[in-house]
Design an enzyme around this catalytic site. Structure first.
Site, short mmCIF file in Angstrom:
data_model
loop_
_atom_site.label_atom_id
_atom_site.label_comp_id
_atom_site.label_asym_id
_atom_site.label_seq_id
_atom_site.Cartn_x
_atom_site.Cartn_y
_atom_site.Cartn_z
N HIS A 71 0.82 -1.22 0.00
CA HIS A 71 0.00 0.00 0.00
C HIS A 71 0.85 1.27 0.00
CE1 HIS A 71 1.12 0.12 4.20
NE2 HIS A 71 0.60 1.34 4.27
N HIS A 86 1.73 6.87 -0.59
CA HIS A 86 0.85 6.07 0.28
C HIS A 86 -0.51 5.93 -0.38
CE1 HIS A 86 -1.45 4.83 3.79
NE2 HIS A 86 -0.30 4.56 4.38
#
Length: 169
Positions: A71, A86
C-alpha cells in the site's frame, strides 16, 4: 583532473521535478482526512484522488522500500530526495489484498514506470479513503518545496506537481 571533478559535480541536479504519479484530481495535503498527512507529521507534499488503480514513478530514482502490504512505496532520487507514496488511507489493514507491486527494493525506475496497481473499487469498499498522498520525507534536507498545481485534474506522468530543491551540503 579538474575537468573530471567538475563534470562529476554537475551531473546531479539540485532541483528535481516530481510528475503526477496517478491520474485524478489534486488535493492539498492540508485537506487529506488524516492528521499524519494533513499536519505534515511525515513531511510535506500533495495528494491525488485517483480515477484508476495505477501508480507510476514520479521521478527517476531507486526503490528504497516496498511495504509488505504493497500500500506504500519509497523512492530516493539521485540528488537525495526521499519520497513516500501512500495508496489510500488505512489501507494497511487490507494486508495487501487488491494490491500488486511491479517493482522491488533496489530497483531503478524512470518517470512513468508502473510501480503498483490496485483494485480501486476494493479500496473504496474497505479503506477510509482512496486518496493517495505523496510525501517528501526528508524535508530537513530541502531548501525549497514548491507546488505548481494546487487543484484540478492531472494525468499520470504528465504534469509536474512538486519541485524539491536540495540544500547545499
Amino acid at each position: 583532473m579538474f575537468k573530471k571533478f567538475f563534470s562529476k559535480n554537475t551531473t546531479i541536479p539540485k532541483t528535481i521535478e516530481l510528475k503526477a504519479y496517478a491520474s485524478g484530481t489534486i488535493v492539498k495535503l492540508e485537506d487529506v482526512p488524516d492528521p499524519v498527512f494533513s499536519e505534515k507529521m511525515m513531511g510535506d507534499g500533495i495528494a491525488i484522488e485517483p480515477i484508476e488503480g495505477k501508480i507510476v514513478s514520479p521521478v527517476d530514482g531507486e526503490i528504497i522500500q516496498v511495504f509488505p502490504t504493497k500500500h506504500a512505496i519509497g523512492i530516493k532520487t539521485n540528488n537525495g530526495v526521499e519520497i513516500l507514496i501512500h495508496i489510500g488511507l488505512e489501507t494497511v489493514a487490507m494486508n495487501g489484498e487488491g494490491f500488486n507491486a511491479h517493482v522491488s527494493q533496489g530497483e531503478k525506475v524512470k518517470v512513468g514506470d508502473v510501480l503498483v496497481t490496485f483494485d480501486l473499487e476494493l479500496v473504496k469498499e474497505k479503506a477510509k479513503s482512496t486518496i493517495i498522498p505523496i510525501i517528501i520525507t526528508n524535508t530537513d534536507k530541502m531548501e525549497k518545496i514548491e507546488k505548481p498545481i494546487l487543484s484540478g485534474k492531472v494525468q499520470a506522468a504528465d504534469q509536474v506537481i512538486l519541485t524539491a530543491s536540495v540544500l547545499n551540503s
